[in-house]
Design a protein around this motif. Structure first.
Motif, mmCIF file in Angstrom:
data_model
loop_
_atom_site.group_PDB
_atom_site.id
_atom_site.type_symbol
_atom_site.label_atom_id
_atom_site.label_comp_id
_atom_site.label_asym_id
_atom_site.label_seq_id
_atom_site.Cartn_x
_atom_site.Cartn_y
_atom_site.Cartn_z
ATOM 1 N N GLU A 30 -30.018 18.027 6.104
ATOM 2 C CA GLU A 30 -30.572 17.644 4.794
ATOM 3 C C GLU A 30 -31.962 17.016 4.963
ATOM 4 N N LEU A 35 -30.484 22.036 4.314
ATOM 5 C CA LEU A 35 -29.080 22.027 3.887
ATOM 6 C C LEU A 35 -28.898 22.725 2.542
ATOM 7 N N GLY A 36 -29.939 22.689 1.739
ATOM 8 C CA GLY A 36 -29.838 23.340 0.425
ATOM 9 C C GLY A 36 -29.023 22.528 -0.567
ATOM 10 N N ARG A 191 -25.119 25.444 3.960
ATOM 11 C CA ARG A 191 -26.361 25.911 3.331
ATOM 12 C C ARG A 191 -26.127 27.212 2.552
ATOM 13 N N GLU A 195 -26.767 27.541 -1.420
ATOM 14 C CA GLU A 195 -27.749 28.506 -1.928
ATOM 15 C C GLU A 195 -27.107 29.571 -2.816
#
Ligand code: GRF
Length: 223
Positions: A30, A35-36, A191, A195
């Motif tokens: 993150e 990390l998204g 992630r 996403e």
């Protein structure tokens, strides 16, 4: 408006019980923008978990719900759900969370709860995987990220990594080799989920809209 929502980082709650090295891998991802999602809170069922200190150091809310203060698994999980819901997470990440979950809990978060497990599932479900791999004379061992389902360590597997078992390995050396790979595959799968690339549809793992026929195996050189 839709576009704006798509860019918002997904709120994540991480459940832990101990050392927290997988939590650290998520925190580091993150911090580096990889990390998204955003870790809103870390919750431990053990007051002395080192993971709590890692969360605090990263400026993340660290909470304790001591399972010894609750009469049974059902009341513990209900308390846990109440606490989790404060953060309205889109994803629950089990990072070394060592408590069995009630079916109510699993049902509530089915399809948005990931676990990291130290074996190449379906081999070596449960505890003491490194000892068991050595005792079985396995040539390879590894780790898996999977969606959590009612049966322990049996949910749909997403991503795995394999490591060799070397002739002079003991439990510690093998565990350390596996752990290095855990720290790669767990943030990667988180992630993908954040996403919107990774989904569980009709109990099947989908990546980029395509159902996986088998889990993805991470090569030594990454994907
Ligand atoms: C890891 O090996 C993980 O795969 C398993 O428990 C261990 C937790 O380690 N579920 P840590 O707390 O993340 O360091």
């Amino acid at each position: 408006m839709t576009g704006q929502f798509a860019r918002d980082p997904l709120p994540i709650v991480v459940l832990v019980s101990g050392r927290g090295s997988n939590l650290q891998a998520l925190l580091d991802a993150e911090a580096s923008g990889a990390l998204g999602g955003t870790i809103r809170a870390v919750i431990s069922n053990r007051p002395c978990a080192r993971a709590l200190e890692r969360a605090r150091r990263a400026g993340v809310v660290a909470e304790i719900i001591d399972h010894e203060n609750l009469p049974d698994r059902e009341s513990f999980d209900r308390e846990l759900i109440a606490r989790i819901e404060i953060y309205r997470p889109g994803l629950i990440a089990l990072a070394g969370y060592m408590r069995l979950l009630t079916s109510e809990f699993v049902h509530r978060y089915y399809g948005r709860m990931l676990n990291i497990h130290p074996s190449v599932l379906p081999e070596f479900r449960g505890l003491h995987t490194h000892e068991r791999a050595l005792a079985a004379g396995a040539k390879h061992h590894g780790c898996s990220v999977h969606f959590v389902s009612k049966e322990v360590d049996a949910g749909p597997v997403i991503l795995q990594a394999r490591v060799p078992v070397l002739p002079d390995d003991d439990t510690d050396s093998l565990a350390a080799r596996v752990l290095q790979r855990e720290h790669v595959i767990f943030p990667m799968a988180v992630r993908w989920f954040c996403e919107g690339r990774l989904r569980l549809i009709d109990d099947r793992v989908h990546l980029d809209g395509v159902p996986l026929t088998q889990p993805i195996m991470l090569g030594d050189d990454g994907l």
